[in-house]
Design a protein around this motif. Structure first.
Motif, PDB file in Angstrom:
ATOM      1  N   UNK A   4      -8.041  -7.972  73.572  1.00 50.30           N
ATOM      2  CA  UNK A   4      -6.747  -7.369  73.246  1.00 50.30           C
ATOM      3  C   UNK A   4      -6.635  -5.972  73.842  1.00 50.30           C
ATOM      4  N   UNK A   5      -7.762  -5.284  73.947  1.00 42.75           N
ATOM      5  CA  UNK A   5      -7.758  -3.968  74.589  1.00 42.75           C
ATOM      6  C   UNK A   5      -7.408  -4.102  76.069  1.00 42.75           C
ATOM      7  N   UNK A   6      -7.887  -5.185  76.687  1.00 42.19           N
ATOM      8  CA  UNK A   6      -7.539  -5.448  78.087  1.00 42.19           C
ATOM      9  C   UNK A   6      -6.041  -5.685  78.212  1.00 42.19           C
ATOM     10  N   UNK A   7      -5.496  -6.478  77.301  1.00 37.65           N
ATOM     11  CA  UNK A   7      -4.059  -6.759  77.329  1.00 37.65           C
ATOM     12  C   UNK A   7      -3.243  -5.474  77.183  1.00 37.65           C
ATOM     13  N   UNK A   8      -3.620  -4.637  76.228  1.00 40.10           N
ATOM     14  CA  UNK A   8      -2.889  -3.385  75.994  1.00 40.10           C
ATOM     15  C   UNK A   8      -2.988  -2.467  77.212  1.00 40.10           C
ATOM     16  N   UNK A   9      -4.111  -2.495  77.894  1.00 41.62           N
ATOM     17  CA  UNK A   9      -4.294  -1.668  79.087  1.00 41.62           C
ATOM     18  C   UNK A   9      -3.356  -2.125  80.203  1.00 41.62           C
ATOM     19  N   UNK A  10      -3.251  -3.433  80.386  1.00 42.28           N
ATOM     20  CA  UNK A  10      -2.368  -3.980  81.424  1.00 42.28           C
ATOM     21  C   UNK A  10      -0.910  -3.679  81.094  1.00 42.28           C
ATOM     22  N   UNK A  11      -0.570  -3.689  79.798  1.00 43.84           N
ATOM     23  CA  UNK A  11       0.811  -3.447  79.374  1.00 43.84           C
ATOM     24  C   UNK A  11       1.277  -2.014  79.658  1.00 43.84           C
ATOM     25  N   UNK A  12       0.359  -1.147  80.045  1.00 45.53           N
ATOM     26  CA  UNK A  12       0.760   0.202  80.430  1.00 45.53           C
ATOM     27  C   UNK A  12       1.533   0.198  81.750  1.00 45.53           C
ATOM     28  N   UNK A  13       1.304  -0.846  82.563  1.00 44.79           N
ATOM     29  CA  UNK A  13       2.005  -0.924  83.852  1.00 44.79           C
ATOM     30  C   UNK A  13       2.898  -2.161  83.963  1.00 44.79           C
ATOM     31  N   UNK A  14       2.617  -3.195  83.182  1.00 40.92           N
ATOM     32  CA  UNK A  14       3.435  -4.412  83.179  1.00 40.92           C
ATOM     33  C   UNK A  14       4.222  -4.426  81.873  1.00 40.92           C
ATOM     34  N   UNK A  15       5.507  -4.138  81.950  1.00 36.17           N
ATOM     35  CA  UNK A  15       6.328  -3.919  80.758  1.00 36.17           C
ATOM     36  C   UNK A  15       6.992  -5.218  80.283  1.00 36.17           C
ATOM     37  N   UNK A  16       6.897  -5.460  78.976  1.00 32.15           N
ATOM     38  CA  UNK A  16       7.629  -6.560  78.360  1.00 32.15           C
ATOM     39  C   UNK A  16       7.141  -7.949  78.707  1.00 32.15           C
ATOM     40  N   UNK A  17       5.914  -8.068  79.190  1.00 29.74           N
ATOM     41  CA  UNK A  17       5.383  -9.374  79.580  1.00 29.74           C
ATOM     42  C   UNK A  17       4.096  -9.699  78.824  1.00 29.74           C
ATOM     43  N   UNK A  18       4.119  -9.443  77.521  1.00 33.47           N
ATOM     44  CA  UNK A  18       2.933  -9.682  76.706  1.00 33.47           C
ATOM     45  C   UNK A  18       2.471 -11.125  76.726  1.00 33.47           C
ATOM     46  N   UNK A  19       3.425 -12.072  76.657  1.00 30.74           N
ATOM     47  CA  UNK A  19       3.075 -13.493  76.664  1.00 30.74           C
ATOM     48  C   UNK A  19       2.468 -13.895  78.002  1.00 30.74           C
ATOM     49  N   UNK A  20       3.045 -13.381  79.080  1.00 28.86           N
ATOM     50  CA  UNK A  20       2.519 -13.691  80.417  1.00 28.86           C
ATOM     51  C   UNK A  20       1.094 -13.169  80.561  1.00 28.86           C
ATOM     52  N   UNK A  21       0.863 -11.944  80.103  1.00 25.61           N
ATOM     53  CA  UNK A  21      -0.480 -11.360  80.175  1.00 25.61           C
ATOM     54  C   UNK A  21      -1.453 -12.192  79.355  1.00 25.61           C
ATOM     55  N   UNK A  56      -4.130  -4.588  87.949  1.00 22.77           N
ATOM     56  CA  UNK A  56      -4.362  -3.970  86.643  1.00 22.77           C
ATOM     57  C   UNK A  56      -5.431  -4.727  85.865  1.00 22.77           C
ATOM     58  N   UNK A  57      -5.432  -6.057  85.999  1.00 26.47           N
ATOM     59  CA  UNK A  57      -6.459  -6.859  85.338  1.00 26.47           C
ATOM     60  C   UNK A  57      -7.838  -6.531  85.891  1.00 26.47           C
ATOM     61  N   UNK A  58      -7.945  -6.482  87.230  1.00 27.26           N
ATOM     62  CA  UNK A  58      -9.233  -6.181  87.852  1.00 27.26           C
ATOM     63  C   UNK A  58      -9.743  -4.809  87.444  1.00 27.26           C
ATOM     64  N   UNK A  59      -8.825  -3.843  87.383  1.00 30.65           N
ATOM     65  CA  UNK A  59      -9.227  -2.488  87.013  1.00 30.65           C
ATOM     66  C   UNK A  59      -9.644  -2.420  85.549  1.00 30.65           C
ATOM     67  N   UNK A  60      -9.009  -3.221  84.707  1.00 34.46           N
ATOM     68  CA  UNK A  60      -9.291  -3.197  83.272  1.00 34.46           C
ATOM     69  C   UNK A  60     -10.663  -3.759  82.943  1.00 34.46           C
ATOM     70  N   UNK A  61     -11.162  -4.683  83.775  1.00 27.53           N
ATOM     71  CA  UNK A  61     -12.469  -5.293  83.496  1.00 27.53           C
ATOM     72  C   UNK A  61     -13.555  -4.744  84.425  1.00 27.53           C
ATOM     73  N   UNK A  62     -13.237  -3.682  85.151  1.00 30.72           N
ATOM     74  CA  UNK A  62     -14.179  -3.053  86.074  1.00 30.72           C
ATOM     75  C   UNK A  62     -14.649  -4.056  87.130  1.00 30.72           C
ATOM     76  N   UNK A  63     -13.716  -4.895  87.576  1.00 31.09           N
ATOM     77  CA  UNK A  63     -14.064  -5.910  88.557  1.00 31.09           C
ATOM     78  C   UNK A  63     -13.555  -5.562  89.938  1.00 31.09           C
ATOM     79  N   UNK A  64     -14.095  -6.257  90.941  1.00 31.35           N
ATOM     80  CA  UNK A  64     -13.671  -6.034  92.325  1.00 31.35           C
ATOM     81  C   UNK A  64     -12.446  -6.883  92.625  1.00 31.35           C
ATOM     82  N   UNK A  65     -11.422  -6.266  93.165  1.00 30.72           N
ATOM     83  CA  UNK A  65     -10.164  -6.947  93.486  1.00 30.72           C
ATOM     84  C   UNK A  65     -10.008  -7.082  94.991  1.00 30.72           C
TER      85      UNK A  65
END
Length: 319
Positions: A11-28, A57-66
């Motif tokens: 859920x912390x990952x989801x909230x982090x992505x929502x900082x740049x992706x607005x109004x798409x909680x279900x999609x995330x 944003x997902x890659x950055x949130x999990x410290x992964x390589x994009x």
């Protein structure tokens, strides 16, 4: 890691992505569901809806390589997987790894590449490995493909074959924001790009632990039977030439477990099955009629869900 910790972290990952992706909680949530389930996802939407930003944003949130591949008609399989080249200084062939050697791979406009190039992703998506010049190499964990295609433009495109569509665990649409959501988007991006300030909230190692936890989510026998009734109904419907494969059944099973964990539950409920069915099943259906006929897949899935009795939650608990 216990279930509560796993849910809190994702859920912390989801909230982090929502900082740049607005109004798409279900999609995330849907994207995270596929990530936790160990699958790959296909996003079908018009340009400019945030597909690339969501992936980054997902890659950055999990410290992964994009890594991102822009699929075009002249793209070669070696541009995707990599190749061996001759190094004149050392006198040896050296492996130059392609973009698939990453954690989050964005295959942008995948249907613009030729079928030969599209197929270079099949082994990567299904077996998490790649074969280059006869040498098989394991990909990094986690490995997650986010592929996109534009539903409007069809000129110069190559429709994905059924075999490749079946390897996408879910197919979804991001959709456009409403008035208020786009107003918030404007305000948030007015002074600076919030993506630049994103920081990782979990590590890839923690994500792998959460993926292991997903497999422990309980699905009762009654819920599994309900799922199978839906699957078998797709194989006998008069308007469907080819229904959902066993691979689709297992994909459905795993997405249910992942979605339940995101919702903070250690068990699957019938509502999970009804909610996820369109995203997991529609793109796997091959309709009767002329080649490439799509038919009303959404309507058929809705019809099947309406016609199959839903087991009660109370009964599930007794099981």
């Amino acid at each position: 890691m216990d279930f509560e910790m796993a849910t809190r972290q994702i859920r912390a990952v989801k909230e982090n992505i929502e900082k740049v992706i607005i109004g798409k909680g279900k999609v995330i949530e849907q994207v995270l569901t596929v990530l936790l389930a160990g699958g790959n996802i296909l996003l079908e939407d018009v340009p400019g809806t945030g597909k690339t930003m969501l992936s980054k944003a997902l890659a950055k949130s999990i410290q992964g390589e994009f890594r991102r591949i822009q699929f075009t008609a002249d793209l070669l399989p070696s541009d995707v997987t990599g190749l061996h080249f001759y190094n004149q200084k050392t006198g040896e062939f050296v492996l130059q790894k392609g973009p698939v050697f990453s954690n989050i791979l964005l295959a942008d406009e995948i249907n613009r590449a030729t079928p030969r190039t599209q197929s270079s992703l099949l082994e990567c998506m299904e077996e998490k490995q790649v074969t280059i010049d006869g040498e098989t190499l394991r990909l990094d964990k986690p490995f997650f493909v986010i592929a996109t295609e534009n539903p409007v433009e069809t000129t110069g495109t190559f429709p994905l074959p059924e075999a490749q569509l079946d390897r996408f665990m879910m197919k979804i649409s991001v959709g456009l924001p409403d008035f208020e959501e786009e107003k918030i988007l404007m305000e948030r991006f007015l002074a600076a790009n919030p993506f630049e300030t994103l920081i990782p909230v979990i590590t890839t190692e923690e994500l792998l632990e959460i993926q292991d936890k997903v497999k422990q989510v309980f699905i009762s026998e009654v819920a599994r039977d309900y799922l199978l009734k839906i699957i078998f109904a797709t194989r006998s419907h008069r308007k469907i030439r080819m229904g959902v494969s066993p691979r689709g059944t297992l994909a459905f099973l795993r997405t249910l477990q992942a979605y339940a964990l995101i919702q903070g539950r250690e068990f699957v409920v019938p509502e999970d099955i009804k909610y996820l069915a369109p995203f997991v099943l529609e793109h796997r259906l091959v309709m009767t009629g002329s080649y490439g006929s799509q038919g009303d897949k959404e309507g058929i899935i809705s019809e099947l869900l309406t016609g199959i009795p839903v087991p009660t939650e109370e009964f599930l608990e007794r099981k």
